[in-house]
Design a protein around this motif. Structure first.
Motif, short mmCIF file in Angstrom:
data_model
loop_
_atom_site.label_atom_id
_atom_site.label_comp_id
_atom_site.label_asym_id
_atom_site.label_seq_id
_atom_site.Cartn_x
_atom_site.Cartn_y
_atom_site.Cartn_z
N ASN A 47 3.57 3.16 -3.49
CA ASN A 47 2.99 5.05 -4.54
C ASN A 47 3.80 5.95 -3.51
OD1 ASN A 47 2.43 6.84 -6.15
ND2 ASN A 47 -0.35 6.67 -6.19
N GLU A 102 3.68 9.15 -4.39
CA GLU A 102 2.87 10.70 -4.46
C GLU A 102 2.09 10.29 -2.91
OE1 GLU A 102 0.76 10.98 -7.44
OE2 GLU A 102 2.49 11.08 -8.96
N THR A 103 1.16 8.77 -2.67
CA THR A 103 0.55 9.32 -1.44
C THR A 103 0.95 8.52 -0.48
OG1 THR A 103 -0.40 6.73 -2.42
CG2 THR A 103 -1.37 8.76 -3.21
N LYS A 104 2.52 8.25 -0.05
CA LYS A 104 3.37 6.89 0.36
C LYS A 104 3.16 8.55 1.80
CE LYS A 104 7.48 5.29 1.94
NZ LYS A 104 8.61 4.90 1.66
N THR A 105 3.32 9.59 1.49
CA THR A 105 3.13 10.28 3.09
C THR A 105 1.85 11.06 3.58
OG1 THR A 105 3.16 12.49 1.61
CG2 THR A 105 5.40 11.32 2.97
N MET A 106 1.36 10.84 5.22
CA MET A 106 0.02 10.97 5.14
C MET A 106 -0.09 12.76 5.39
SD MET A 106 -0.56 8.31 8.01
CE MET A 106 1.42 8.27 8.59
N ARG A 107 -1.26 12.75 5.05
CA ARG A 107 -1.59 13.96 5.12
C ARG A 107 -1.44 14.23 6.60
NH1 ARG A 107 -5.59 18.39 3.45
NH2 ARG A 107 -6.40 16.66 2.50
N ARG A 108 -1.31 15.54 7.47
CA ARG A 108 -2.04 15.84 8.78
C ARG A 108 -2.68 17.30 8.51
NH1 ARG A 108 -0.60 13.01 13.00
NH2 ARG A 108 1.18 11.28 12.38
N ALA A 109 -4.53 16.77 9.57
CA ALA A 109 -5.35 17.53 8.68
C ALA A 109 -5.92 17.70 10.70
CB ALA A 109 -6.36 17.39 8.07
N ARG A 112 -6.05 4.77 1.93
CA ARG A 112 -5.40 2.91 2.38
C ARG A 112 -5.80 2.64 3.79
NH1 ARG A 112 -0.47 5.61 1.77
NH2 ARG A 112 0.88 6.11 3.58
N HIS A 113 -5.44 3.82 4.71
CA HIS A 113 -5.52 3.41 6.02
C HIS A 113 -7.68 2.17 6.45
CE1 HIS A 113 -2.35 5.77 7.45
NE2 HIS A 113 -2.86 4.45 7.35
N THR A 119 -7.45 3.01 -2.19
CA THR A 119 -5.79 2.37 -1.74
C THR A 119 -4.79 3.31 -2.39
OG1 THR A 119 -5.86 0.88 -3.47
CG2 THR A 119 -5.46 0.05 -1.93
N ARG A 120 -5.40 4.20 -3.59
CA ARG A 120 -4.80 5.22 -4.43
C ARG A 120 -4.81 6.17 -3.74
NH1 ARG A 120 -8.05 3.52 -9.09
NH2 ARG A 120 -6.77 1.88 -10.11
N LYS A 121 -5.48 6.95 -2.68
CA LYS A 121 -5.67 7.80 -2.43
C LYS A 121 -4.71 8.64 -0.98
CE LYS A 121 -10.15 9.27 -4.19
NZ LYS A 121 -11.05 10.66 -3.70
N GLN A 122 -5.02 9.46 -0.92
CA GLN A 122 -3.39 9.88 -0.32
C GLN A 122 -4.45 10.09 1.43
OE1 GLN A 122 -2.18 13.82 0.17
NE2 GLN A 122 -0.01 13.25 0.98
N PRO A 123 -4.13 9.25 2.41
CA PRO A 123 -4.48 9.03 3.80
C PRO A 123 -4.42 10.97 3.98
CG PRO A 123 -2.21 7.66 3.76
CD PRO A 123 -2.40 8.19 2.27
N VAL A 124 -5.39 11.31 5.23
CA VAL A 124 -5.73 12.32 5.62
C VAL A 124 -5.60 11.45 7.12
CG1 VAL A 124 -6.97 14.51 6.24
CG2 VAL A 124 -6.88 13.38 4.00
N VAL A 125 -5.05 12.65 7.44
CA VAL A 125 -5.11 11.78 9.28
C VAL A 125 -4.32 13.44 10.43
CG1 VAL A 125 -2.87 10.49 11.33
CG2 VAL A 125 -3.13 9.28 9.17
N THR A 184 -2.03 5.27 13.04
CA THR A 184 -1.19 4.87 11.74
C THR A 184 -1.23 3.23 11.87
OG1 THR A 184 0.69 5.50 12.26
CG2 THR A 184 -1.33 7.06 11.08
N LEU A 220 0.62 -0.96 0.10
CA LEU A 220 0.08 -0.15 -0.12
C LEU A 220 0.75 1.08 0.02
CD1 LEU A 220 -3.11 -1.08 2.82
CD2 LEU A 220 -3.02 -0.61 0.10
#
Lengths: 709, 314
Positions: free
Chosen positions: A590, A592-599, B218-219, B50-56, B65, A587
């Motif tokens: 990739n 581009e999406t490896k890093t998580m965005r914090r919000a 992906r989570h 799975t293609r989207k960037q996770p927002v945490v 995580t 998972l």
């Protein structure tokens, strides 16, 4: 003989650590004096320098504390070595010490069972002595002198070790009392708080009542034999009634110490009162000594077991297990919660011992050995994770100056190492696979499921029900420790103290918990190391080993037979690692999406999430409180403060919740009431009139003369 | 060879789980006069996630995580020990049915912790309710399972299934009770109507959704997938324990294909049953769930007693 020396050394070192704590406090003063007077004619500069360095104002106290704990730790190491040696050797060593009564020297016996409990004590003591020096530095010398703490800790540990060595009733009781009384002083250590004094008094009272019951049970046995040595007691042949009386007395006495419901009330009082490393020893280790006493008495001394006793143990154990965890769930004070959870675990141990007794009495010694092994393994596991959790609680108290779960939160960010160790403890106590707590519960279930071999219909339906109660206990324990970990470490900090909390500065405080956490995981993956040792103990004590002891390899756990049940923790671990690893790798490939965005967290669009909006401890357990409402005495109130013109505007709302134990009003208050009434009745004969007293003497004299003539 | 087959079976299990969820949704839509999405819709959703960037959330810790990976792998491991198309596979010996319950507990432990990690009221509410329901469901489930294991005198699932197969078609009252108990528990544990509603996002009614509200990307995919696998696990347990006929006892291609066909048919039928009950029933109040689960426990107990009184050899 080597083993015996190791065992004695463990005892002597623990006493020595106590004496050192006491002595060097005085010596500090003496040395300072000698330093003043010896200046002119003292010619050894190196020695001089050494003394100076030891006696340096700032360092002396900490060095001294370290020395005391090093001795204590060495005692633990020797205890572990002695325990392992005797269990490997598979024979029992006997000895006599020329102390005690003139016609009755102290008989000593060191066999597999004692050795196993030696191991439990040893590991606990090592962990505590790694942890101790940094923890006790927290106490102020003027108010809570270290000499007292060190002395009684040494005596306490020595007492526990001696209980395990005792081979006659007198020696046993002396050691038992040493353990009880020394731990009383430890509970009363912070005596400036009246609650602690009360807790210590309750503890002492119950310890003494329990000791009386134990003495009486030995007395019953001794009256059917010719002496007080355990060998003589083993020979005693009792009628079933007298044996049952002895059993009930022993159960009362040892059960009081072990904290079985309903004689558990000292535990939740005494554990929070004692310093954390002492509560760790009391809960993790001392309760096991009580279990040892019961096992020694029933399985070794009493001879023929009766299945009714097993049922009594099973029922009491089930009630304690379910009750203990339900009460634990409601406690906001972390150490009280852990104390109630000890009651739960002791309940599980008693339950499985009861099963073992039932199987033994019905002529299935192999299954009895399985149950016996499950009980002892659970005792071992409980000593590991409960020690760990109590030491963790001590760290939390140290860093946040509080033990109330409701005021903590978010500590995983601030105390990452502590939180990880605590998580391991929580996972093992919730009996999750891969950790040691699970293995012993799995063995307990396997024992219970062998019920088909019994003929008695009542037993056949009672045992599965108690197994289901065990499942309930495990699930409730998981809920309870999710709550504990979630409230303390996750979420947002609920108070200033937890907001400002930091990881411990002195990392040596983490070594003890880290050792225990490592062992929890290690024995969860390789339980067979302990099970093999225990198999030897069972062979020695019950004359039987596991039904399938050839199949015990390091990989497989198949206690009954290989084609019936099996469990392989190492392979489970490998499986989890593979599955987790593949998903983790797949998972995140990739970039581009490896890093998580914090919000910001989702706040329903209203904004301003505050820590007060989180679920609290009492909110988390609210569904349980409603479902099991009858179990507790609940006092729940919502007070509204009103203001404004018509007193219609709510200014503040206060929520008040108090959860109390049923046993106080149902059992103890009637007893205290009865004792008071009795005292009043007795008080009537004390009229205060001298003539009446003279009359009493006269009547007594006449009576005596009549008896003599 | 058998190990390869075991791994293949596990992969098949995990791969088929979304299909079962899709089929369930399809049936439900048709029963409720709605237009159904394609059967492959769950796969598309998982792939999209799975293609989207996770927002945490800002103050989420490592628990949040890492929990999805832990939950997913525990569930996959649970799937690996349940016989799907063939018995006697080597993975079945790694763990028995009690360990299976332990795996569920493991996954749930971390799911509940993840719910508490963010520090919003939703997560706490979900965790609290989930732990409540599961702690009532677990004894009921074990009671039902004990009935089976006492009959087969083994806790190993594979051996138990073989035992039932060898007995042939016998009507055992204890099994009927245990079957109903296990079905009730399965509904509660997988969060279906009437205990929880997987389709709702209304805060008062949700349990599972409340815990995973903060998850994305992906989570979320892992957690959704894990819950689909869990649903299928319960389905397979019910199907293969109580109606094991058709499962492959040898490893020939023909037997395996037959076993696969059998389990697909059995699961499809079970899903139809579930969708009918979900269409007919309304979600119940949270504090009625205890009565529901104690009924399940009672059924399990009755099963146990009827085994002891009626069926035991002596």
């Amino acid at each position: 003989m080597m083993t015996m020396i190791l065992a004695y050394n463990a005892v002597l070192l623990s006493f020595a650590s106590g004496l050192l704590a006491l002595l060097s406090n005085q010596r500090a003063m003496l040395m300072a004096l000698s330093q003043r007077y010896l200046t002119s004619d003292f010619h050894y500069p190196r020695c001089r320098k050494f003394l100076d360095r030891i006696l340096e104002e700032n360092r002396h106290a900490s060095l001294h504390r370290r020395a005391v704990f090093v001795l204590l730790g060495l005692s633990g190491v020797f205890a572990v070595l002695a325990g392992l040696a005797v269990m490997m050797g598979q024979d029992s060593l006997t000895d006599q010490i020329g102390l005690g009564l003139p016609w009755l020297p102290w008989h000593v016996r060191f066999d597999g069972l004692s050795g196993f409990f030696y191991l439990i004590i040893g590991i606990g003591v090592i962990a505590v002595s790694l942890y101790g020096p940094a923890y006790v530095a927290f106490y102020q010398e003027s108010q809570n002198p270290f000499a007292v703490l060190g002395l009684f800790t040494g005596l306490f540990v020595g007492g526990m070790l001696l209980v395990l060595l005792a081979d006659d009733a007198f020696f046993f009781m002396i050691a038992w009392e040493l353990m009880s009384v020394a731990s009383y002083f430890l509970v009363a250590f912070q005596h400036e708080h009246s609650a602690n004094r009360r807790a210590a008094f309750i503890y002492l009272l119950m310890a003494q009542v329990g000791a009386l019951a134990i003495i009486l049970s030995f007395g019953v046995l001794a009256s059917f034999s010719d002496g007080f040595t355990f060998d003589a007691l083993r020979q005693a042949t009792l009628s079933p009634t007298w044996a049952s009386i002895a059993f009930v007395l022993a159960l009362l006495g040892f059960g009081m110490k072990a904290g079985i419901v309903p004689v558990h009330v000292w535990l939740p009082e005494a554990h929070p009162a004692a310093p954390s490393h002492i509560s760790a020893l009391m809960s993790g280790v001392m309760l096991k000594v009580a279990v040892y006493g019961l096992i020694r008495f029933c399985f070794d001394l009493l001879g023929e077991l009766q299945w009714q006793w097993g049922v009594v143990l099973l029922v009491l154990g089930t009630v304690s297990a379910v009750g203990g965890i339900l009460y634990a769930m409601m406690q906001p004070n972390l150490k009280r919660l852990l104390a109630y959870s000890s009651i739960e675990n002791i309940g599980i141990i008693f339950m499985v011992l009861g099963l073992s007794m039932i199987f033994m009495a019905n002529g299935h010694p192999q299954l009895a050995a399985l149950g016996f092994l499950a009980a002892l393994f659970h005792a071992f596991n409980h000593s590991l994770f409960k020690n760990l959790l109590f030491l963790g609680a001590g760290i939390l108290q140290h860093q946040t100056h509080d033990l109330n779960i409701d005021t903590m939160g978010g500590l995983i960010q601030r105390m990452p190492q502590t939180s990880f160790l605590f998580l391991v403890g929580c996972m093992s106590i919730s009996s999750l696979p891969l950790f040691n707590g699970f293995v012993s519960e799995w063995l307990a279930f396997q024992t219970a499921l062998q019920v088909d071999v019994l003929d008695n219909g009542v037993l056949r339906s009672l045992i599965p029900v108690s197994a289901a109660a065990l499942a309930l206990t495990a699930a409730l324990a998981a809920a309870c420790f999710v709550k504990v970990f979630g409230m303390i470490f996750l979420g947002l900090p609920r108070s200033r103290n937890s907001e400002k909390a930091q990881e411990v500065k002195d990392k040596s405080m983490l070594y003890g918990p880290a050792l225990l956490a490592g062992l929890c995981f290690f024995f969860g993956i390789f339980p067979n190391l302990i099970i093999n040792l225990l198999n030897g103990v069972a062979k020695q004590l019950l004359g039987q080993s596991l039904p399938n002891d050839t199949a015990l390899s390091w990989l497989w756990l198949a206690p009954v037979s290989a084609n019936k049940v099996s469990y392989s923790p190492p392979m489970v671990l490998v499986g989890v690692l593979i599955a987790g690893g593949i998903s983790f790798w797949y998972l995140r490939r990739n970039l581009e999406t490896k890093t998580m965005r914090r919000a910001a967290a989702w706040d329903c669009g209203f904004g301003g999430l505050t820590p007060r909006m989180q679920y609290s401890c009492s909110a988390f357990t609210m569904p349980f409180r409603r479902i099991f409402a009858r179990v507790w005495l609940i006092d729940e109130r919502v007070d509204k403060e009103m203001q404004g013109a018509m007193d219609m505007e709510v200014k503040a709302v206060h929520y008040h919740l108090q959860v109390q134990d049923h046993s106080w009003p149902r059992l103890y208050q009637p007893i205290t009431h009865g004792v008071n009434q009795l005292a009043k009745q007795v008080g009537r004969i004390q009229t205060g009139n001298i003539r009446v007293y003279l009359g009493y003497s006269f009547v007594t004299l006449i009576l005596m003369l009549w008896v003599i003539s | 060879m058998t190990w390869l087959l075991a791994i293949f079976q596990t992969l098949l299990f995990v791969a088929l789980a979304p299909l079962l969820a899709g089929w369930l949704k399809w049936c439900k839509c048709h029963l409720q006069n709605r237009q159904a999405p394609s059967l492959l819709q769950p796969y598309r959703e998982l792939l999209k996630l799975t293609r989207k960037q996770p927002v945490v959330a800002e103050h989420a810790s490592w628990i949040f995580t890492r929990a999805p990976y832990i939950i997913f792998s525990a569930t996959v491991l649970a799937a690996s020990i349940v016989p799907l198309i063939a018995v006697d596979l080597p993975t079945a010996a790694i763990a028995d049915v009690i360990v299976l319950v332990g795996f569920f507990a493991f996954a749930r432990f971390f799911l509940a912790l993840a719910g508490l990690d963010i520090g919003t009221a939703f997560g706490g509410m979900g965790s609290s309710r989930e732990m409540t329901i599961s702690s009532l469901a677990e004894p009921a489930m074990l009671m039902a399972i004990f009935t089976l294991t006492m009959t087969a005198s083994t806790t190993n699932l594979s051996f138990a299934i073989v035992h039932v197969l060898n007995e042939g078609l016998v009507l055992r009252p204890s099994f009927v009770f245990a079957l109903f108990a296990l079905m009730l528990v399965a509904i509660a544990e997988t969060g279906r109507i009437p205990v929880d509603n997987p389709d709702t996002h209304l805060e008062l009614t949700m349990i599972h959704e409340a815990m995973i509200l903060e998850y994305s990307g992906r989570h979320l995919a892992l957690i959704e997938w894990a819950s689909q696998v869990k649903l299928m696990l319960y389905g397979v347990l019910i199907a293969n324990i109580f109606f094991p006929w058709g499962i492959a006892q040898g490893f020939s291609i023909q037997a395996l294909a037959y076993g696969l066909l059998a389990i697909i048919v059995k699961l499809a039928l079970l899903a139809i049953l579930l969708s009918i009950s979900e269409t007919l029933l309304a979600k119940m109040r949270l504090f009625r769930v205890q009565e529901y689960l104690s009924f399940a426990y009672l059924l399990g107990l009755l099963g146990m007693l009827s085994h002891i009184i009626l069926e035991a050899s002596r």
